[in-house]
Scaffold this active site. Structure first.
Site, PDB file in Angstrom:
ATOM      1  NE  ARG A  45      26.405   8.036 -72.294  1.00 54.60           N
ATOM      2  CZ  ARG A  45      25.828   8.570 -73.388  1.00 54.60           C
ATOM      3  NH1 ARG A  45      26.212   9.740 -73.842  1.00 54.60           N
ATOM      4  NH2 ARG A  45      24.867   7.932 -74.019  1.00 54.60           N
ATOM      5  CE  LYS A 100      26.558  14.389 -75.186  1.00 54.24           C
ATOM      6  NZ  LYS A 100      26.774  13.322 -76.161  1.00 54.24           N
ATOM      7  CG  PHE A 128      27.972   9.505 -79.682  1.00 49.84           C
ATOM      8  CD1 PHE A 128      28.335  10.120 -78.491  1.00 49.84           C
ATOM      9  CD2 PHE A 128      26.998   8.504 -79.641  1.00 49.84           C
ATOM     10  CE1 PHE A 128      27.754   9.751 -77.288  1.00 49.84           C
ATOM     11  CE2 PHE A 128      26.402   8.122 -78.442  1.00 49.84           C
ATOM     12  CZ  PHE A 128      26.789   8.752 -77.269  1.00 49.84           C
ATOM     13  CG  ASP A 130      19.882   0.679 -73.366  1.00 46.56           C
ATOM     14  OD1 ASP A 130      20.605   0.091 -74.190  1.00 46.56           O
ATOM     15  OD2 ASP A 130      18.698   0.993 -73.608  1.00 46.56           O
ATOM     16  CB  SER A 131      21.632   6.368 -73.678  1.00 50.62           C
ATOM     17  OG  SER A 131      22.700   5.894 -74.455  1.00 50.62           O
ATOM     18  CG  ASN A 169      28.316   4.382 -78.685  1.00 57.69           C
ATOM     19  OD1 ASN A 169      29.163   5.252 -78.786  1.00 57.69           O
ATOM     20  ND2 ASN A 169      27.066   4.533 -79.089  1.00 57.69           N
ATOM     21  CB  ALA A 170      33.965   4.828 -80.158  1.00 57.09           C
ATOM     22  CE1 TYR A 190      18.540   9.631 -84.135  1.00 58.72           C
ATOM     23  CE2 TYR A 190      19.476   8.457 -82.257  1.00 58.72           C
ATOM     24  CZ  TYR A 190      18.746   8.454 -83.423  1.00 58.72           C
ATOM     25  OH  TYR A 190      18.208   7.282 -83.890  1.00 58.72           O
ATOM     26  CB  THR A 235      29.436   0.725 -73.874  1.00 62.45           C
ATOM     27  OG1 THR A 235      28.996   1.307 -75.119  1.00 62.45           O
ATOM     28  CG2 THR A 235      30.632   1.508 -73.378  1.00 62.45           C
TER      29      THR A 235
HETATM   30  P1  ITT Z   1      26.238  -0.285 -76.484  1.00 62.32           P
HETATM   31  O1  ITT Z   1      24.931  -1.035 -76.365  1.00 62.32           O
HETATM   32  O2  ITT Z   1      27.394  -1.155 -76.846  1.00 62.32           O
HETATM   33  O3  ITT Z   1      26.521   0.563 -75.279  1.00 62.32           O
HETATM   34  P2  ITT Z   1      24.785   1.230 -78.514  1.00 62.32           P
HETATM   35  O4  ITT Z   1      25.155   2.377 -79.417  1.00 62.32           O
HETATM   36  O5  ITT Z   1      24.105   0.044 -79.148  1.00 62.32           O
HETATM   37  O6  ITT Z   1      26.113   0.765 -77.711  1.00 62.32           O
HETATM   38  P3  ITT Z   1      22.363   1.908 -77.074  1.00 62.32           P
HETATM   39  O7  ITT Z   1      21.642   0.680 -77.463  1.00 62.32           O
HETATM   40  O8  ITT Z   1      22.259   2.403 -75.661  1.00 62.32           O
HETATM   41  O9  ITT Z   1      23.923   1.795 -77.332  1.00 62.32           O
HETATM   42  O10 ITT Z   1      21.907   3.070 -78.074  1.00 62.32           O
HETATM   43  C1  ITT Z   1      22.151   4.399 -77.777  1.00 62.32           C
HETATM   44  C2  ITT Z   1      21.877   5.255 -79.003  1.00 62.32           C
HETATM   45  O11 ITT Z   1      21.174   6.429 -78.597  1.00 62.32           O
HETATM   46  C3  ITT Z   1      23.187   5.739 -79.616  1.00 62.32           C
HETATM   47  O12 ITT Z   1      23.638   4.853 -80.618  1.00 62.32           O
HETATM   48  C4  ITT Z   1      22.791   7.116 -80.152  1.00 62.32           C
HETATM   49  O13 ITT Z   1      22.195   6.971 -81.405  1.00 62.32           O
HETATM   50  C5  ITT Z   1      21.743   7.580 -79.154  1.00 62.32           C
HETATM   51  N1  ITT Z   1      22.383   8.362 -78.075  1.00 62.32           N
HETATM   52  C6  ITT Z   1      22.561   8.000 -76.779  1.00 62.32           C
HETATM   53  N2  ITT Z   1      23.227   8.932 -76.089  1.00 62.32           N
HETATM   54  C7  ITT Z   1      23.493   9.916 -76.962  1.00 62.32           C
HETATM   55  C8  ITT Z   1      24.178  11.139 -76.859  1.00 62.32           C
HETATM   56  O14 ITT Z   1      24.776  11.520 -75.735  1.00 62.32           O
HETATM   57  N3  ITT Z   1      24.261  11.896 -77.955  1.00 62.32           N
HETATM   58  C9  ITT Z   1      23.698  11.522 -79.112  1.00 62.32           C
HETATM   59  N4  ITT Z   1      23.055  10.363 -79.298  1.00 62.32           N
HETATM   60  C10 ITT Z   1      22.946   9.558 -78.235  1.00 62.32           C
END
Ligand code: ITT
Length: 204
Positions: free
Chosen positions: A193, A187, A164, A75-76, A15-16, A166, A13
């Site tokens: 997660r 959390k 981060f 993926d979330s 995503n920080a 939403y 990932t």
């Molecule tokens: P990677 O694919 O590199 O992991 P990404 O941000 O593109 O990073 P995703 O495609 O899985 O990852 O998108 C997940 C999005 O869903 C993320 O950017 C948030 O906007 C939201 N999200 C997921 N988990 C969250 C959480 O715990 N709290 C708040 N928003 C969340």
């Protein structure tokens, strides 16, 4: 595979926020966590799946193939009842078709669009859930994917500075707080997660 190598996991990932939530619990579990920044050759991975499970596997497979290590991907996203489960798998890119205001982050723009789209939805129709699908792929091709979910209520005004994405607009009635008002350990204990992570840890 040597025993040492089996305990090294690459987090697939960039995503920080996810790295913060995944690295510590895995390290505490005795796993050596390696970040994607050690592998700049991997570049952007195209997430062209239509489900969280597919996208998690796409990311984990790509990273395991290049690194030769066990790879874990998340993926979330957020599913909103009133929007037929949108933004779902498109949560990260939800407001890419909206112009940013000066200094506005991608997360803040996503929140602005979601609040606009749900402005007329009454309290009783504002159910939503976070979903995390986590895939683990080993270099020998063994793979698995698990799902964790977390139910909440969409607020109309953001609250809190932690987390981060939403987090500031997802309210957890049983805690009387938004996800962004929980401290990180709290959390992780109850989130989508955290649940997925505990399931995947069992097979690592
Ligand atoms: P990677 O694919 O590199 O992991 P990404 O941000 O593109 O990073 P995703 O495609 O899985 O990852 O998108 C997940 C999005 O869903 C993320 O950017 C948030 O906007 C939201 N999200 C997921 N988990 C969250 C959480 O715990 N709290 C708040 N928003 C969340």
């Amino acid at each position: 595979m040597s025993q040492n190598k089996a305990l090294r996991v690459v987090l697939a990932t960039s995503n920080a926020g996810k790295v913060r939530e995944l690295a510590d619990p895995l390290t505490q579990f005795g796993v050596e966590v390696v970040g994607l920044s050690s592998y700049p050759e991997i570049g952007e991975i195209e997430e062209n799946g239509t489900t969280f499970e597919e996208n998690a596997l796409i990311k984990a497979r790509a990273v395991a193939a290049v690194t030769g290590l066990v790879s874990v991907a998340d993926d979330s996203g957020l599913e909103v009842d009133a929007l037929d489960n949108a933004p779902g798998v498109y949560s990260a890119r939800y407001a890419d078709d909206w112009e940013s205001q000066p200094g506005e982050s991608r997360d803040a723009r996503n929140i602005r669009k979601l609040l606009h789209e749900t402005a007329s939805v009454p309290t009783e129709g504002r159910g939503c859930r976070f979903v995390s699908c986590m895939a683990a792929v080993r270099p020998d091709g063994k793979e698995m994917v698990v799902r964790g979910t977390w139910e909440g209520q969409l607020l109309a005004t953001p609250r809190g500075d932690n987390g981060f994405g939403y987090d500031p607009i997802v309210y957890l009635p049983e805690y009387g707080k938004t996800s962004a008002e929980l401290d990180p350990e709290e959390k992780n204990r109850i989130s989508h997660r955290g649940k997925a992570l505990r399931r995947i840890r069992e097979v690592l």
